[in-house]
Write a protein that holds these residues in place. Sequence first.
Motif, PDB file in Angstrom:
ATOM      1  N   ASP A 192       0.381  -0.723   0.224  1.00  0.00           N
ATOM      2  CA  ASP A 192      -0.163   0.049   0.026  1.00  0.00           C
ATOM      3  C   ASP A 192       1.210   0.964   0.032  1.00  0.00           C
ATOM      4  O   ASP A 192       0.305   2.245  -0.213  1.00  0.00           O
ATOM      5  N   ASN A 193       2.403   0.793   0.294  1.00  0.00           N
ATOM      6  CA  ASN A 193       2.760   2.225   0.840  1.00  0.00           C
ATOM      7  C   ASN A 193       2.879   3.584  -0.721  1.00  0.00           C
ATOM      8  O   ASN A 193       2.676   4.548   0.388  1.00  0.00           O
ATOM      9  N   GLY A 194       2.616   2.905  -2.448  1.00  0.00           N
ATOM     10  CA  GLY A 194       2.532   4.133  -3.315  1.00  0.00           C
ATOM     11  C   GLY A 194       1.156   5.301  -2.978  1.00  0.00           C
ATOM     12  O   GLY A 194       1.525   5.796  -2.834  1.00  0.00           O
ATOM     13  N   LYS A 195       0.381   4.357  -2.266  1.00  0.00           N
ATOM     14  CA  LYS A 195      -0.563   4.877  -2.128  1.00  0.00           C
ATOM     15  C   LYS A 195      -0.855   5.520  -1.085  1.00  0.00           C
ATOM     16  O   LYS A 195      -1.330   6.819  -0.673  1.00  0.00           O
ATOM     17  N   VAL A 196      -0.578   5.148  -0.046  1.00  0.00           N
ATOM     18  CA  VAL A 196       0.050   5.853   1.587  1.00  0.00           C
ATOM     19  C   VAL A 196       0.351   7.032   1.299  1.00  0.00           C
ATOM     20  O   VAL A 196       0.334   8.059   1.537  1.00  0.00           O
ATOM     21  N   MET A 197       1.055   7.441   0.760  1.00  0.00           N
ATOM     22  CA  MET A 197       2.541   8.595   0.835  1.00  0.00           C
ATOM     23  C   MET A 197       2.106   9.144   0.066  1.00  0.00           C
ATOM     24  O   MET A 197       2.180  10.696   0.141  1.00  0.00           O
ATOM     25  N   ASP A 198       1.181   9.142  -1.526  1.00  0.00           N
ATOM     26  CA  ASP A 198       0.770  10.157  -1.863  1.00  0.00           C
ATOM     27  C   ASP A 198      -0.481  10.930  -1.336  1.00  0.00           C
ATOM     28  O   ASP A 198      -0.695  11.486  -1.411  1.00  0.00           O
ATOM     29  N   PHE A 243     -11.177   2.939   3.819  1.00  0.00           N
ATOM     30  CA  PHE A 243     -10.557   2.592   1.987  1.00  0.00           C
ATOM     31  C   PHE A 243     -12.430   2.661   2.355  1.00  0.00           C
ATOM     32  O   PHE A 243     -13.491   2.423   2.738  1.00  0.00           O
ATOM     33  N   THR A 244     -12.876   3.782   1.154  1.00  0.00           N
ATOM     34  CA  THR A 244     -14.069   4.027   0.303  1.00  0.00           C
ATOM     35  C   THR A 244     -14.460   2.656  -0.165  1.00  0.00           C
ATOM     36  O   THR A 244     -13.711   1.695  -0.670  1.00  0.00           O
ATOM     37  N   GLU A 245     -15.507   2.095  -1.184  1.00  0.00           N
ATOM     38  CA  GLU A 245     -16.188   0.838  -1.765  1.00  0.00           C
ATOM     39  C   GLU A 245     -15.063   0.928  -2.744  1.00  0.00           C
ATOM     40  O   GLU A 245     -14.357  -0.072  -3.121  1.00  0.00           O
ATOM     41  N   ASP A 246     -14.916   1.800  -3.280  1.00  0.00           N
ATOM     42  CA  ASP A 246     -13.848   1.793  -4.611  1.00  0.00           C
ATOM     43  C   ASP A 246     -12.774   1.982  -4.290  1.00  0.00           C
ATOM     44  O   ASP A 246     -12.947   1.813  -5.230  1.00  0.00           O
ATOM     45  N   GLY A 247     -12.546   2.128  -2.967  1.00  0.00           N
ATOM     46  CA  GLY A 247     -10.790   1.616  -3.063  1.00  0.00           C
ATOM     47  C   GLY A 247     -10.291   2.576  -2.368  1.00  0.00           C
ATOM     48  O   GLY A 247      -8.498   3.425  -2.149  1.00  0.00           O
ATOM     49  N   THR A 248     -10.675   4.166  -2.570  1.00  0.00           N
ATOM     50  CA  THR A 248     -10.179   5.335  -2.304  1.00  0.00           C
ATOM     51  C   THR A 248      -9.449   4.949  -0.637  1.00  0.00           C
ATOM     52  O   THR A 248     -10.318   5.236  -0.165  1.00  0.00           O
ATOM     53  N   LEU A 249      -8.039   5.693  -0.629  1.00  0.00           N
ATOM     54  CA  LEU A 249      -8.100   5.848   0.753  1.00  0.00           C
ATOM     55  C   LEU A 249      -8.443   7.502   1.553  1.00  0.00           C
ATOM     56  O   LEU A 249      -8.530   8.301   0.520  1.00  0.00           O
ATOM     57  N   ILE A 250      -9.271   7.136   2.791  1.00  0.00           N
ATOM     58  CA  ILE A 250      -9.637   8.208   3.058  1.00  0.00           C
ATOM     59  C   ILE A 250      -8.896   8.968   4.403  1.00  0.00           C
ATOM     60  O   ILE A 250      -9.386   9.513   4.877  1.00  0.00           O
ATOM     61  N   ALA A 251      -7.752   7.317   4.733  1.00  0.00           N
ATOM     62  CA  ALA A 251      -7.787   7.933   6.299  1.00  0.00           C
ATOM     63  C   ALA A 251      -6.165   7.155   6.624  1.00  0.00           C
ATOM     64  O   ALA A 251      -6.551   6.003   6.161  1.00  0.00           O
ATOM     65  N   VAL A 252      -5.277   7.494   7.799  1.00  0.00           N
ATOM     66  CA  VAL A 252      -4.654   6.578   7.637  1.00  0.00           C
ATOM     67  C   VAL A 252      -4.203   6.961   9.857  1.00  0.00           C
ATOM     68  O   VAL A 252      -4.028   8.347   9.953  1.00  0.00           O
ATOM     69  N   PHE A 253      -3.837   5.865  10.091  1.00  0.00           N
ATOM     70  CA  PHE A 253      -4.145   5.446  11.482  1.00  0.00           C
ATOM     71  C   PHE A 253      -2.514   5.086  11.719  1.00  0.00           C
ATOM     72  O   PHE A 253      -2.148   3.711  11.096  1.00  0.00           O
ATOM     73  N   LEU A 254      -1.752   5.506  12.728  1.00  0.00           N
ATOM     74  CA  LEU A 254      -0.833   5.282  12.894  1.00  0.00           C
ATOM     75  C   LEU A 254      -0.430   4.715  14.397  1.00  0.00           C
ATOM     76  O   LEU A 254      -1.030   5.623  14.818  1.00  0.00           O
TER      77      LEU A 254
END
Length: 260
Positions: free
Chosen positions: A9-15, A47-58
Amino acid sequence: MIRKLTGEDNGKVMDFLSDEPSINLFIIGDIEAFGYDTSFQELWGEFTEDGTLIAVFLRFHNSFIPYAKGSFSVHQFAEIMKLYSDRPVLSGKAAIVEQFERAAGLSLGRKQQTFFAECRTTDHLGSTDLLVEKAAISDVDRIIQLRSTIDEFVVNENAHEMLIQAMESGTGRTFYTEEDGTMTACASTAAENSMSAMVVGVCTHKNYRRKGHATAVMQKLFKDVLEEGRILCLFYDNPDAGRIYKRLGFKEIGMWTMYR
């Protein structure tokens, strides 16, 4: 949907995080340093149903940092925190973390709010005639000694090891001035990553204040980091300190809230 994040997931997370690289300095730095698969660090994504990342939690040990650009599942992330600690340390962008105050059954510690500022340009730094040196590991004891004389500072019991680790790993650097063998002022970075760096530990020996020493070390440190293409970030709650930072090119970009 909330799930654990992995290296895939790293590419999507960093973007996602790079839209606000200063605010996300700690998350980006911890990912770059420790990745997604250690015993003390974990990351979740919503993620939303279409796979869009909307939040990150560390999670880093018992400390947690959330990041989102809109609405997110506050209560589900609160349930994750409860699995790891009865009284977790929670910090982040004020508008995000303050939503956790309404999460049922979550015991948050004392609330502390600070201004969050960033600097992206050397245009306002100016110059100094004072000799400013970059600290080496052999200077660590003197840095700790200077910090321990500052009334406002609480020096971590592991500060010596942490400074050495930062220097050796390239995640932190310190510049200082001295006169007659006495370290007169110093300033450091911490949590350096590929995009940004946090300014910490700015201090001046009590006998050398109002002589430009702190400004000199900050000018040198800030220029050193900015010329590498990184953004400088810092917290402050002292209005006098805020005025100094603004003269050097810092701009407030929001509030940072911590519960501990």
